[in-house]
Design a protein around this motif. Structure first.
Motif, PDB file in Angstrom:
ATOM      1  N   ARG A   1       0.819  -1.221   0.000  1.00 58.94           N
ATOM      2  CA  ARG A   1       0.000   0.000   0.000  1.00 58.94           C
ATOM      3  C   ARG A   1       0.852   1.270   0.000  1.00 58.94           C
ATOM      4  NH1 ARG A   1      -5.364  -1.131   3.552  1.00 58.94           N
ATOM      5  NH2 ARG A   1      -5.978  -3.000   2.439  1.00 58.94           N
TER       6      ARG A   1
ATOM      7  N   GLU B   1      -0.774   4.164  -1.846  1.00 55.85           N
ATOM      8  CA  GLU B   1      -2.129   4.572  -1.499  1.00 55.85           C
ATOM      9  C   GLU B   1      -2.183   5.984  -0.948  1.00 55.85           C
ATOM     10  OE1 GLU B   1      -4.478   2.031   1.132  1.00 55.85           O
ATOM     11  OE2 GLU B   1      -4.408   0.518  -0.462  1.00 55.85           O
ATOM     12  N   ASN B   2      -3.035   6.798  -1.573  1.00 58.22           N
ATOM     13  CA  ASN B   2      -3.216   8.185  -1.133  1.00 58.22           C
ATOM     14  C   ASN B   2      -1.980   9.045  -1.282  1.00 58.22           C
ATOM     15  OD1 ASN B   2      -5.901   8.751  -0.348  1.00 58.22           O
ATOM     16  ND2 ASN B   2      -5.640   7.181   1.242  1.00 58.22           N
ATOM     17  N   ARG B   3      -0.993   8.579  -2.036  1.00 54.34           N
ATOM     18  CA  ARG B   3       0.190   9.394  -2.303  1.00 54.34           C
ATOM     19  C   ARG B   3       0.072   9.974  -3.699  1.00 54.34           C
ATOM     20  NH1 ARG B   3       3.659   8.220   1.834  1.00 54.34           N
ATOM     21  NH2 ARG B   3       4.547  10.218   1.240  1.00 54.34           N
TER      22      ARG B   3
ATOM     23  N   ARG C   1      -3.829   5.168 -10.495  1.00 50.30           N
ATOM     24  CA  ARG C   1      -5.047   5.277  -9.691  1.00 50.30           C
ATOM     25  C   ARG C   1      -5.467   3.908  -9.160  1.00 50.30           C
ATOM     26  NH1 ARG C   1      -7.073   8.675 -13.990  1.00 50.30           N
ATOM     27  NH2 ARG C   1      -6.418  10.817 -13.551  1.00 50.30           N
TER      28      ARG C   1
ATOM     29  N   LEU D   1      -3.549   1.692  -8.202  1.00 52.61           N
ATOM     30  CA  LEU D   1      -2.692   1.405  -7.041  1.00 52.61           C
ATOM     31  C   LEU D   1      -3.035   2.297  -5.850  1.00 52.61           C
ATOM     32  CD1 LEU D   1       0.742   1.044  -8.881  1.00 52.61           C
ATOM     33  CD2 LEU D   1      -0.558  -0.792  -7.773  1.00 52.61           C
ATOM     34  N   GLY D   2      -4.020   3.164  -6.049  1.00 58.76           N
ATOM     35  CA  GLY D   2      -4.464   4.013  -4.937  1.00 58.76           C
ATOM     36  C   GLY D   2      -3.884   5.414  -4.951  1.00 58.76           C
ATOM     37  N   SER D   3      -3.062   5.725  -5.948  1.00 53.25           N
ATOM     38  CA  SER D   3      -2.421   7.042  -5.996  1.00 53.25           C
ATOM     39  C   SER D   3      -3.354   8.125  -6.502  1.00 53.25           C
ATOM     40  CB  SER D   3      -1.195   7.009  -6.916  1.00 53.25           C
ATOM     41  OG  SER D   3      -0.188   6.224  -6.362  1.00 53.25           O
ATOM     42  N   LYS D   4      -3.035   9.360  -6.126  1.00 52.97           N
ATOM     43  CA  LYS D   4      -3.681  10.534  -6.698  1.00 52.97           C
ATOM     44  C   LYS D   4      -2.742  11.031  -7.792  1.00 52.97           C
ATOM     45  CE  LYS D   4      -3.383  12.169  -2.577  1.00 52.97           C
ATOM     46  NZ  LYS D   4      -3.365  13.091  -1.410  1.00 52.97           N
TER      47      LYS D   4
END
Lengths: 231, 231
Positions: free
Chosen positions: B54, B57-59, B82, B84-87
Protein backbone atom coordinates in the motif's frame (compact mmCIF):
# COMPACT_ATOMS: atom_id res chain seq x y z
CA UNK A 1 14.45 34.10 43.80
CA UNK A 2 17.97 34.24 45.27
CA UNK A 3 17.11 36.28 48.40
CA UNK A 4 14.43 33.78 49.40
CA UNK A 5 16.60 30.66 49.21
CA UNK A 6 17.91 28.72 52.19
CA UNK A 7 21.70 29.04 52.42
CA UNK A 8 22.31 25.40 51.49
CA UNK A 9 19.57 25.17 48.84
CA UNK A 10 20.65 23.45 45.65
CA UNK A 11 19.63 25.20 42.44
CA UNK A 12 19.62 23.63 39.00
CA UNK A 13 18.20 24.49 35.58
CA UNK A 14 17.11 22.72 32.40
CA UNK A 15 18.26 25.19 29.73
CA UNK A 16 19.64 24.22 26.31
CA UNK A 17 22.75 26.39 26.74
CA UNK A 18 25.02 26.15 29.77
CA UNK A 19 27.83 28.73 29.50
CA UNK A 20 25.50 31.71 29.28
CA UNK A 21 23.25 30.44 32.08
CA UNK A 22 26.25 30.15 34.39
CA UNK A 23 27.37 33.65 33.44
CA UNK A 24 23.93 35.12 34.14
CA UNK A 25 23.34 33.21 37.37
CA UNK A 26 26.81 33.73 38.89
CA UNK A 27 26.24 37.25 40.35
CA UNK A 28 23.10 36.10 42.16
CA UNK A 29 23.67 32.61 43.58
CA UNK A 30 26.19 30.72 45.68
CA UNK A 31 27.79 28.88 42.79
CA UNK A 32 28.84 25.99 45.04
CA UNK A 33 25.15 25.05 45.16
CA UNK A 34 24.29 25.69 41.49
CA UNK A 35 24.30 22.59 39.25
CA UNK A 36 23.70 23.50 35.59
CA UNK A 37 21.63 20.80 33.87
CA UNK A 38 20.18 19.88 30.50
CA UNK A 39 17.84 16.93 29.97
CA UNK A 40 18.18 16.08 26.26
CA UNK A 41 14.56 15.09 25.69
CA UNK A 42 11.35 16.61 24.42
CA UNK A 43 9.63 17.25 21.15
CA UNK A 44 8.87 20.24 18.97
CA UNK A 45 5.67 20.75 20.95
CA UNK A 46 5.40 22.91 24.04
CA UNK A 47 2.91 23.54 26.82
CA UNK A 48 1.10 21.20 29.24
CA UNK A 49 -1.02 19.65 26.47
CA UNK A 50 2.16 18.31 24.85
CA UNK A 51 3.29 16.47 27.99
CA UNK A 52 4.66 12.94 27.52
CA UNK A 53 4.82 10.64 30.52
CA UNK A 54 8.12 8.80 30.82
CA UNK A 55 9.70 11.53 28.66
CA UNK A 56 13.01 11.25 30.48
CA UNK A 57 13.22 7.48 30.62
CA UNK A 58 16.42 6.19 29.06
CA UNK A 59 17.28 9.65 27.79
CA UNK A 60 20.46 11.51 28.60
CA UNK A 61 20.57 14.31 31.11
CA UNK A 62 23.76 16.35 30.97
CA UNK A 63 24.97 18.04 34.14
CA UNK A 64 27.66 20.68 33.75
CA UNK A 65 29.11 21.38 37.22
CA UNK A 66 32.05 23.78 37.54
CA UNK A 67 35.19 23.39 39.64
CA UNK A 68 33.48 25.33 42.46
CA UNK A 69 30.34 23.19 42.48
CA UNK A 70 29.93 21.05 45.61
CA UNK A 71 30.18 17.35 44.77
CA UNK A 72 27.18 16.54 46.99
CA UNK A 73 25.01 19.08 45.15
CA UNK A 74 25.89 17.52 41.80
CA UNK A 75 25.20 14.06 43.20
CA UNK A 76 21.76 15.05 44.50
CA UNK A 77 20.71 16.57 41.19
CA UNK A 78 22.03 13.46 39.40
CA UNK A 79 19.96 11.29 41.74
CA UNK A 80 16.85 13.33 40.85
CA UNK A 81 17.33 12.67 37.13
CA UNK A 82 18.14 9.02 37.66
CA UNK A 83 14.92 8.67 39.65
CA UNK A 84 13.08 9.93 36.55
CA UNK A 85 14.78 7.22 34.51
CA UNK A 86 17.46 9.36 32.86
CA UNK A 87 21.06 8.45 32.25
CA UNK A 88 23.28 11.19 33.67
CA UNK A 89 26.46 12.46 32.04
CA UNK A 90 28.83 15.12 33.39
CA UNK A 91 30.32 17.56 30.90
CA UNK A 92 32.27 20.83 30.90
CA UNK A 93 29.81 23.69 30.20
CA UNK A 94 31.74 24.89 27.12
CA UNK A 95 31.92 21.35 25.75
CA UNK A 96 28.19 20.87 26.32
CA UNK A 97 27.51 23.99 24.28
CA UNK A 98 29.67 22.70 21.43
CA UNK A 99 28.11 19.21 21.37
CA UNK A 100 24.58 20.62 21.45
CA UNK A 101 25.41 23.16 18.73
CA UNK A 102 25.90 20.29 16.29
CA UNK A 103 23.36 17.76 17.57
CA UNK A 104 20.50 20.15 18.24
CA UNK A 105 21.00 23.86 17.52
CA UNK A 106 22.28 23.52 13.94
CA UNK A 107 19.50 21.07 12.95
CA UNK A 108 16.90 23.53 14.22
CA UNK A 109 18.46 26.42 12.31
CA UNK A 110 18.55 24.37 9.09
CA UNK A 111 14.96 23.28 9.53
CA UNK A 112 13.69 26.82 10.11
CA UNK A 113 15.70 27.94 7.11
CA UNK A 114 14.48 25.37 4.58
CA UNK A 115 10.88 26.13 5.42
CA UNK A 116 11.46 29.83 4.79
CA UNK A 117 13.50 29.26 1.62
CA UNK A 118 10.64 27.16 0.25
CA UNK A 119 8.13 29.82 1.18
CA UNK A 120 10.04 32.56 -0.65
CA UNK A 121 10.39 30.57 -3.88
CA UNK A 122 8.98 32.20 -6.98
CA UNK A 123 7.32 29.98 -9.55
CA UNK A 124 6.64 27.20 -7.09
CA UNK A 125 3.36 27.48 -5.22
CA UNK A 126 3.22 26.91 -1.49
CA UNK A 127 0.48 24.39 -2.09
CA UNK A 128 2.84 22.35 -4.25
CA UNK A 129 5.51 22.32 -1.58
CA UNK A 130 2.97 21.08 0.94
CA UNK A 131 1.58 18.51 -1.48
CA UNK A 132 4.92 16.88 -2.20
CA UNK A 133 6.49 17.40 1.22
CA UNK A 134 6.65 13.63 1.76
CA UNK A 135 9.67 13.52 -0.55
CA UNK A 136 11.94 14.59 2.31
CA UNK A 137 10.77 18.08 3.26
CA UNK A 138 8.47 16.80 6.02
CA UNK A 139 11.37 15.47 8.10
CA UNK A 140 12.79 18.96 8.33
CA UNK A 141 9.57 20.70 9.17
CA UNK A 142 8.92 18.79 12.40
CA UNK A 143 11.52 20.70 14.41
CA UNK A 144 10.69 23.91 12.51
CA UNK A 145 7.48 23.83 14.56
CA UNK A 146 9.51 24.45 17.73
CA UNK A 147 8.91 27.51 19.89
CA UNK A 148 10.38 30.61 18.14
CA UNK A 149 11.01 32.54 21.37
CA UNK A 150 13.00 29.74 22.97
CA UNK A 151 15.04 29.11 19.85
CA UNK A 152 15.81 32.76 19.23
CA UNK A 153 17.33 32.79 22.72
CA UNK A 154 19.21 29.50 22.24
CA UNK A 155 20.98 30.91 19.16
CA UNK A 156 21.80 34.25 20.75
CA UNK A 157 23.04 32.60 23.96
CA UNK A 158 25.16 29.96 22.26
CA UNK A 159 26.50 32.36 19.67
CA UNK A 160 30.14 31.30 19.56
CA UNK A 161 29.54 27.57 19.15
CA UNK A 162 26.64 28.04 16.74
CA UNK A 163 28.51 30.47 14.47
CA UNK A 164 31.47 28.09 14.33
CA UNK A 165 29.30 25.14 13.31
CA UNK A 166 27.14 27.12 10.86
CA UNK A 167 30.33 28.37 9.22
CA UNK A 168 31.56 24.82 8.75
CA UNK A 169 28.18 23.67 7.50
CA UNK A 170 28.00 26.37 4.84
CA UNK A 171 31.57 25.57 3.80
CA UNK A 172 30.73 21.90 3.36
CA UNK A 173 27.47 22.65 1.56
CA UNK A 174 29.26 25.00 -0.81
CA UNK A 175 31.71 22.18 -1.63
CA UNK A 176 28.77 19.90 -2.52
CA UNK A 177 27.25 22.70 -4.60
CA UNK A 178 30.53 22.99 -6.50
CA UNK A 179 30.72 19.21 -6.99
CA UNK A 180 27.24 19.24 -8.53
CA UNK A 181 28.13 22.16 -10.81
CA UNK A 182 31.30 20.45 -12.06
CA UNK A 183 29.83 16.94 -12.31
CA UNK A 184 32.17 15.54 -9.68
CA UNK A 185 30.25 12.28 -9.35
CA UNK A 186 32.88 10.60 -7.18
CA UNK A 187 32.96 13.45 -4.65
CA UNK A 188 29.18 13.28 -4.26
CA UNK A 189 29.14 9.49 -4.02
CA UNK A 190 31.85 9.38 -1.35
CA UNK A 191 30.19 12.06 0.79
CA UNK A 192 26.77 10.39 0.54
CA UNK A 193 28.22 6.95 1.23
CA UNK A 194 29.96 8.14 4.39
CA UNK A 195 26.77 9.88 5.59
CA UNK A 196 24.85 6.64 5.07
CA UNK A 197 27.37 4.73 7.18
CA UNK A 198 27.13 7.26 10.00
CA UNK A 199 23.34 7.05 9.93
CA UNK A 200 23.63 3.31 10.55
CA UNK A 201 25.62 4.07 13.67
CA UNK A 202 22.98 6.52 14.86
CA UNK A 203 20.32 3.85 14.45
CA UNK A 204 22.51 1.30 16.19
CA UNK A 205 23.07 3.75 19.03
CA UNK A 206 19.31 3.46 19.55
CA UNK A 207 18.64 7.15 19.17
CA UNK A 208 16.14 6.79 16.32
CA UNK A 209 12.77 7.25 17.91
CA UNK A 210 9.41 6.88 16.30
CA UNK A 211 6.02 8.16 17.33
CA UNK A 212 3.43 5.52 18.11
CA UNK A 213 -0.34 6.00 17.93
CA UNK A 214 -0.67 6.84 21.62
CA UNK A 215 1.44 9.92 21.05
CA UNK A 216 4.30 8.45 23.05
CA UNK A 217 7.72 7.73 21.66
CA UNK A 218 9.41 4.37 21.55
CA UNK A 219 12.67 3.03 20.26
CA UNK A 220 12.64 2.20 16.59
CA UNK A 221 13.40 -1.50 16.62
CA UNK A 222 12.57 -1.96 12.96
CA UNK A 223 15.15 0.63 11.94
CA UNK A 224 17.75 -1.14 14.04
CA UNK A 225 16.89 -4.39 12.33
CA UNK A 226 17.23 -2.77 8.91
CA UNK A 227 20.60 -1.38 9.79
CA UNK A 228 21.78 -4.88 10.69
CA UNK A 229 20.43 -6.26 7.43
CA UNK A 230 22.32 -3.64 5.46
CA UNK A 231 25.64 -3.96 7.25
CA UNK B 1 14.61 -2.32 -25.04
CA UNK B 2 13.33 0.03 -27.77
CA UNK B 3 13.83 -2.38 -30.73
CA UNK B 4 11.76 -5.06 -28.97
CA UNK B 5 8.72 -2.93 -28.28
CA UNK B 6 5.39 -3.18 -30.09
CA UNK B 7 4.78 -0.02 -32.16
CA UNK B 8 1.94 1.17 -29.93
CA UNK B 9 3.54 0.13 -26.62
CA UNK B 10 3.27 2.76 -23.89
CA UNK B 11 6.47 3.35 -21.94
CA UNK B 12 6.69 5.15 -18.60
CA UNK B 13 9.29 5.57 -15.86
CA UNK B 14 9.45 6.31 -12.13
CA UNK B 15 12.56 8.49 -11.91
CA UNK B 16 13.00 11.43 -9.53
CA UNK B 17 14.03 13.79 -12.34
CA UNK B 18 11.95 14.27 -15.48
CA UNK B 19 13.73 16.71 -17.84
CA UNK B 20 16.89 14.64 -18.12
CA UNK B 21 14.98 11.36 -18.52
CA UNK B 22 13.05 12.83 -21.45
CA UNK B 23 16.29 14.09 -23.01
CA UNK B 24 17.96 10.67 -22.69
CA UNK B 25 14.95 8.66 -23.86
CA UNK B 26 13.98 10.89 -26.81
CA UNK B 27 16.47 9.48 -29.38
CA UNK B 28 15.28 5.93 -28.73
CA UNK B 29 11.50 5.92 -28.30
CA UNK B 30 8.39 7.14 -30.05
CA UNK B 31 7.78 10.07 -27.73
CA UNK B 32 4.04 10.02 -28.43
CA UNK B 33 3.94 6.82 -26.37
CA UNK B 34 6.34 7.85 -23.59
CA UNK B 35 4.69 9.13 -20.39
CA UNK B 36 7.28 10.38 -17.87
CA UNK B 37 6.16 9.57 -14.32
CA UNK B 38 7.22 10.03 -10.71
CA UNK B 39 5.39 8.43 -7.80
CA UNK B 40 6.27 10.60 -4.78
CA UNK B 41 6.42 7.81 -2.24
CA UNK B 42 9.00 5.58 -0.62
CA UNK B 43 11.41 5.68 2.28
CA UNK B 44 15.14 5.96 2.76
CA UNK B 45 15.35 2.18 2.48
CA UNK B 46 15.87 0.30 -0.75
CA UNK B 47 15.66 -3.27 -2.02
CA UNK B 48 12.92 -5.91 -1.84
CA UNK B 49 13.29 -6.31 1.95
CA UNK B 50 12.19 -2.68 2.37
CA UNK B 51 8.95 -3.16 0.44
CA UNK B 52 5.82 -1.56 1.93
CA UNK B 53 2.43 -2.80 0.78
CA UNK B 54 0.00 0.00 0.00
CA UNK B 55 3.01 2.30 -0.46
CA UNK B 56 1.24 4.27 -3.17
CA UNK B 57 -2.13 4.57 -1.50
CA UNK B 58 -3.22 8.18 -1.13
CA UNK B 59 0.19 9.39 -2.30
CA UNK B 60 0.77 11.65 -5.25
CA UNK B 61 2.01 10.36 -8.56
CA UNK B 62 3.17 13.10 -10.91
CA UNK B 63 2.92 12.48 -14.66
CA UNK B 64 4.84 14.88 -16.90
CA UNK B 65 3.57 14.37 -20.46
CA UNK B 66 4.89 16.65 -23.21
CA UNK B 67 2.92 18.35 -25.99
CA UNK B 68 3.68 15.37 -28.27
CA UNK B 69 2.46 12.75 -25.80
CA UNK B 70 -0.71 10.94 -26.87
CA UNK B 71 -3.58 11.78 -24.52
CA UNK B 72 -4.67 8.11 -24.40
CA UNK B 73 -1.18 7.02 -23.33
CA UNK B 74 -1.19 9.52 -20.46
CA UNK B 75 -4.68 8.40 -19.47
CA UNK B 76 -3.69 4.73 -19.39
CA UNK B 77 -0.66 5.38 -17.21
CA UNK B 78 -2.79 7.58 -14.93
CA UNK B 79 -5.30 4.73 -14.64
CA UNK B 80 -2.51 2.35 -13.60
CA UNK B 81 -1.47 4.66 -10.75
CA UNK B 82 -5.05 5.28 -9.69
CA UNK B 83 -5.57 1.52 -9.54
CA UNK B 84 -2.69 1.41 -7.04
CA UNK B 85 -4.46 4.01 -4.94
CA UNK B 86 -2.42 7.04 -6.00
CA UNK B 87 -3.68 10.53 -6.70
CA UNK B 88 -2.42 11.60 -10.13
CA UNK B 89 -1.25 15.12 -10.99
CA UNK B 90 -0.06 16.36 -14.39
CA UNK B 91 2.89 18.75 -14.44
CA UNK B 92 5.32 20.27 -16.95
CA UNK B 93 8.62 18.33 -16.74
CA UNK B 94 10.66 21.47 -15.94
CA UNK B 95 8.18 22.50 -13.26
CA UNK B 96 8.30 19.00 -11.75
CA UNK B 97 12.07 19.27 -11.47
CA UNK B 98 11.80 22.62 -9.71
CA UNK B 99 9.13 21.47 -7.23
CA UNK B 100 11.06 18.31 -6.39
CA UNK B 101 14.32 20.25 -6.02
CA UNK B 102 12.85 22.05 -3.01
CA UNK B 103 10.61 19.34 -1.55
CA UNK B 104 12.97 16.40 -1.93
CA UNK B 105 16.39 17.01 -3.47
CA UNK B 106 17.49 19.91 -1.25
CA UNK B 107 16.39 18.13 1.97
CA UNK B 108 18.48 15.12 0.98
CA UNK B 109 21.53 17.27 0.25
CA UNK B 110 21.20 19.05 3.60
CA UNK B 111 20.81 15.78 5.44
CA UNK B 112 23.87 14.22 3.85
CA UNK B 113 25.80 17.39 4.58
CA UNK B 114 24.98 17.72 8.28
CA UNK B 115 26.01 14.14 8.93
CA UNK B 116 29.37 14.79 7.29
CA UNK B 117 29.91 18.16 8.97
CA UNK B 118 29.30 16.47 12.32
CA UNK B 119 31.72 13.69 11.47
CA UNK B 120 34.52 16.13 10.60
CA UNK B 121 34.19 18.15 13.79
CA UNK B 122 37.29 18.42 15.92
CA UNK B 123 36.90 18.38 19.68
CA UNK B 124 33.51 16.70 19.55
CA UNK B 125 33.60 12.92 19.54
CA UNK B 126 31.44 10.95 17.11
CA UNK B 127 30.10 9.01 20.07
CA UNK B 128 28.84 12.22 21.61
CA UNK B 129 27.02 13.21 18.42
CA UNK B 130 25.33 9.82 18.35
CA UNK B 131 24.51 9.96 22.05
CA UNK B 132 22.72 13.29 21.86
CA UNK B 133 21.29 12.91 18.37
CA UNK B 134 17.75 12.99 19.76
CA UNK B 135 18.07 16.76 20.16
CA UNK B 136 17.22 17.23 16.47
CA UNK B 137 20.05 15.56 14.57
CA UNK B 138 18.16 12.26 14.23
CA UNK B 139 15.45 13.81 12.03
CA UNK B 140 18.08 14.73 9.48
CA UNK B 141 19.87 11.42 9.47
CA UNK B 142 16.88 9.36 8.33
CA UNK B 143 17.08 10.50 4.72
CA UNK B 144 20.89 10.57 4.90
CA UNK B 145 20.54 6.77 4.88
CA UNK B 146 19.23 6.91 1.31
CA UNK B 147 21.02 5.16 -1.55
CA UNK B 148 24.18 7.15 -2.45
CA UNK B 149 24.25 5.99 -6.09
CA UNK B 150 20.70 7.05 -6.78
CA UNK B 151 21.13 10.41 -5.09
CA UNK B 152 24.42 11.18 -6.82
CA UNK B 153 22.51 10.77 -10.08
CA UNK B 154 19.52 12.81 -8.96
CA UNK B 155 21.76 15.80 -8.19
CA UNK B 156 23.75 15.54 -11.39
CA UNK B 157 20.61 15.09 -13.51
CA UNK B 158 18.65 17.92 -11.90
CA UNK B 159 21.63 20.25 -11.78
CA UNK B 160 19.99 23.53 -12.84
CA UNK B 161 17.08 23.39 -10.41
CA UNK B 162 19.20 22.04 -7.55
CA UNK B 163 21.94 24.68 -7.93
CA UNK B 164 19.33 27.42 -7.99
CA UNK B 165 17.70 26.21 -4.78
CA UNK B 166 20.98 25.46 -2.98
CA UNK B 167 22.13 28.98 -3.83
CA UNK B 168 19.02 30.47 -2.29
CA UNK B 169 19.29 28.23 0.75
CA UNK B 170 22.89 29.26 1.45
CA UNK B 171 21.93 32.91 0.99
CA UNK B 172 19.11 32.59 3.52
CA UNK B 173 21.27 30.63 5.97
CA UNK B 174 24.01 33.24 5.72
CA UNK B 175 21.43 35.91 6.61
CA UNK B 176 20.49 33.93 9.74
CA UNK B 177 24.17 33.51 10.58
CA UNK B 178 24.60 37.28 10.33
CA UNK B 179 21.51 37.89 12.49
CA UNK B 180 22.97 35.65 15.20
CA UNK B 181 26.34 37.41 15.03
CA UNK B 182 24.78 40.86 15.35
CA UNK B 183 22.15 39.89 17.96
CA UNK B 184 19.26 40.69 15.65
CA UNK B 185 16.69 39.01 17.89
CA UNK B 186 13.70 40.31 15.95
CA UNK B 187 14.99 38.97 12.62
CA UNK B 188 15.46 35.51 14.14
CA UNK B 189 12.09 35.55 15.86
CA UNK B 190 10.21 36.59 12.71
CA UNK B 191 11.90 33.93 10.55
CA UNK B 192 11.28 31.19 13.13
CA UNK B 193 7.70 32.27 13.68
CA UNK B 194 6.93 32.14 9.97
CA UNK B 195 8.55 28.69 9.66
CA UNK B 196 6.39 27.45 12.53
CA UNK B 197 3.25 28.70 10.78
CA UNK B 198 4.20 26.93 7.55
CA UNK B 199 4.86 23.71 9.42
CA UNK B 200 1.29 23.83 10.69
CA UNK B 201 0.09 23.98 7.12
CA UNK B 202 2.22 20.96 6.21
CA UNK B 203 0.66 19.01 9.04
CA UNK B 204 -2.79 20.17 8.04
CA UNK B 205 -2.10 19.12 4.47
CA UNK B 206 -1.80 15.61 5.92
CA UNK B 207 1.70 15.01 4.67
CA UNK B 208 3.19 14.26 8.09
CA UNK B 209 3.55 10.50 8.18
CA UNK B 210 4.64 8.37 11.07
CA UNK B 211 5.98 4.88 11.16
CA UNK B 212 3.90 2.34 13.03
CA UNK B 213 5.20 -0.90 14.58
CA UNK B 214 4.27 -3.01 11.57
CA UNK B 215 6.73 -1.04 9.48
CA UNK B 216 3.94 0.57 7.48
CA UNK B 217 3.23 4.26 7.37
CA UNK B 218 0.03 5.92 8.39
CA UNK B 219 -1.20 9.48 8.53
CA UNK B 220 -0.24 11.31 11.69
CA UNK B 221 -3.62 12.20 13.11
CA UNK B 222 -2.19 13.26 16.46
CA UNK B 223 -0.02 15.88 14.75
CA UNK B 224 -3.07 17.23 12.95
CA UNK B 225 -4.88 17.46 16.25
CA UNK B 226 -1.99 19.31 17.83
CA UNK B 227 -1.87 21.76 14.97
CA UNK B 228 -5.53 22.54 15.54
CA UNK B 229 -4.96 23.01 19.27
CA UNK B 230 -2.15 25.46 18.58
CA UNK B 231 -3.88 27.51 15.94
Amino acid sequence: MAPGLRADAIVTDVGSVKGKVIELVAPHLDMRRFVPGHPVAGTEKSGPAAAIDRLFENRWCILAPQAVTDADATEQVAALWRALGSKVELMEPAHHDKVLAITSHLPHLLAYNIVNTADDLEGVLKGEVLKYAAGGFTDFTRIAASDPTMWRDVFLHNKTAVLEIVGRYIEDLTALQRAIRWDEAEVLFERFKSAQAIRREVVRAGQAYKRVPSGRYQRDGSARQLSQTLS
